[in-house]
Design an enzyme around this catalytic site. Structure first.
Site, PDB file in Angstrom:
ATOM      1  N   ILE A 151      76.481 124.058 -57.446  1.00 38.82           N
ATOM      2  CA  ILE A 151      76.532 122.611 -57.592  1.00 38.82           C
ATOM      3  C   ILE A 151      75.878 122.143 -58.885  1.00 38.82           C
ATOM      4  O   ILE A 151      76.220 121.077 -59.391  1.00 38.82           O
ATOM      5  CB  ILE A 151      75.901 121.902 -56.370  1.00 38.82           C
ATOM      6  N   TYR A 193      61.847 129.840 -47.018  1.00 37.21           N
ATOM      7  CA  TYR A 193      62.813 128.986 -47.719  1.00 37.21           C
ATOM      8  C   TYR A 193      62.739 127.557 -47.190  1.00 37.21           C
ATOM      9  O   TYR A 193      62.680 126.595 -47.971  1.00 37.21           O
ATOM     10  CB  TYR A 193      64.229 129.536 -47.543  1.00 37.21           C
TER      11      TYR A 193
END
Length: 320
Positions: free
Chosen positions: A49, A203
């Protein structure tokens, strides 16, 4: 499969009078308020992205600076963006968010060579265990400490060029995160362990850091002409998980293809936060599918956000 909002391409790129097509609300106009756009790309990746965001903004006439660790991969992305956008105002500068020295060197060079910074998108992110040369957890460093340091080193320039925006790409995974300050103090990491569950938790914790960082940054930017936003881009079929096992990826591929957005759709909420007119009162907010979303209490905890800022200052060397 969820729909995604899309920013239409404009025939008048310098004016950027495009519409936002969003199934949540009526189309509205965006403005082209920046000249220079800086986007750190994910380490080792020339896709994703970040690249799609850079391509869209290059088409709109922005000067785009791609910051990436890998020169070879960045130059491939650079060539693609120049070719597809028709713009020569796209440049590469080397940056390793896993190295505090690299972040400081990058910021020093940037401030010497670039007179403006109107939009900073902290897009880079990794999903892999490890430790940096600075002794920090790899995901903690690349996903949070590096962008935290970079943003702070460039903030004065952004204030000079305002109105300016900082956009921090987070993830819905932040909902599963926690901040263990004892672990940070002991290990300079957001968690320990190398199992699949441990890696996911670390994460998620790093993505919670993104949201808390934006929350505290917005408070500190009050009274300036710089605003900030954080977002979940959607479940993206990109290279984020390139470091997980091949067997896992083979098993996941049908799921990724059916349920996940492609990178073009995945860049739309980032572009919304970067370009949508009138977002200034929403500084510090969290977006998904181009819409403000509510956060759990842990993601807007003033005390935790302030403490994380202070710990990040110390670990990044800003407070020394």
């Amino acid at each position: 499969m969820k729909k995604a909002c899309f920013l239409k391409k404009s025939s008048h790129l310098h004016k950027c009078k495009s519409n936002i097509i969003n199934f949540y609300y009526s189309p509205s106009h965006i403005r082209f308020f920046f000249n220079t756009f800086l986007c750190p790309l994910s380490p080792g990746s020339n896709t994703g992205i970040g690249k799609m965001t850079a391509l869209d903004l290059a088409r709109r006439g922005a000067r785009v600076i791609l910051a990436c660790r890998s020169k070879r991969r960045a130059e491939a992305a650079l060539a693609d963006i120049k070719r597809e956008s028709g713009s020569n105002e796209v440049v590469f500068m080397q940056l390793d968010l896993g190295s505090l020295k690299s972040v400081r060197s990058f910021a020093e060079t940037f401030l010497k060579t670039e007179p403006r910074l109107d939009l900073l998108i902290n897009n880079a992110g990794i999903y892999m265990p490890g430790t940096t040369d600075d002794g920090l957890g790899m995901m903690f460093s690349v996903n949070h400490i590096g962008p935290f340091l970079l943003t702070n080193l460039l903030l004065d320039r952004m204030k000079e060029c305002g109105p300016s925006r900082v956009v921090n790409v987070s993830s819905i995974g932040h909902n599963f995160g926690t901040i263990d300050f004892n672990c940070l103090s002991t290990h300079k990491e957001l968690g320990v362990g190398n199992s699949a569950t441990d890696v996911f938790n670390i994460y998620a914790n790093s993505k919670l850091c993104n949201v808390l960082f934006t929350h505290e940054l917005a408070k500190r930017l009050q009274g300036t002409n710089v605003t900030c936003y954080t977002l979940h881009p959607g479940a993206i079929n990109s290279e984020l998980f390139r470091n997980v096992s091949k067997v896992f990826m083979i098993l996941m591929k049908p799921f990724l293809m059916f349920f996940f957005k492609d990178t073009v759709a995945g860049s739309q909420t980032t572009l919304h936060c970067a370009l949508q007119e009138g977002l200034e009162p929403l500084s510090g907010c969290y977006f998904s599918n181009c819409t403000v979303r509510n956060l759990y209490a842990k993601a807007r905890d003033n005390a935790v956000a302030k403490k994380l800022w202070e710990v990040s200052e110390s670990l990044s060397g800003l407070s020394s």
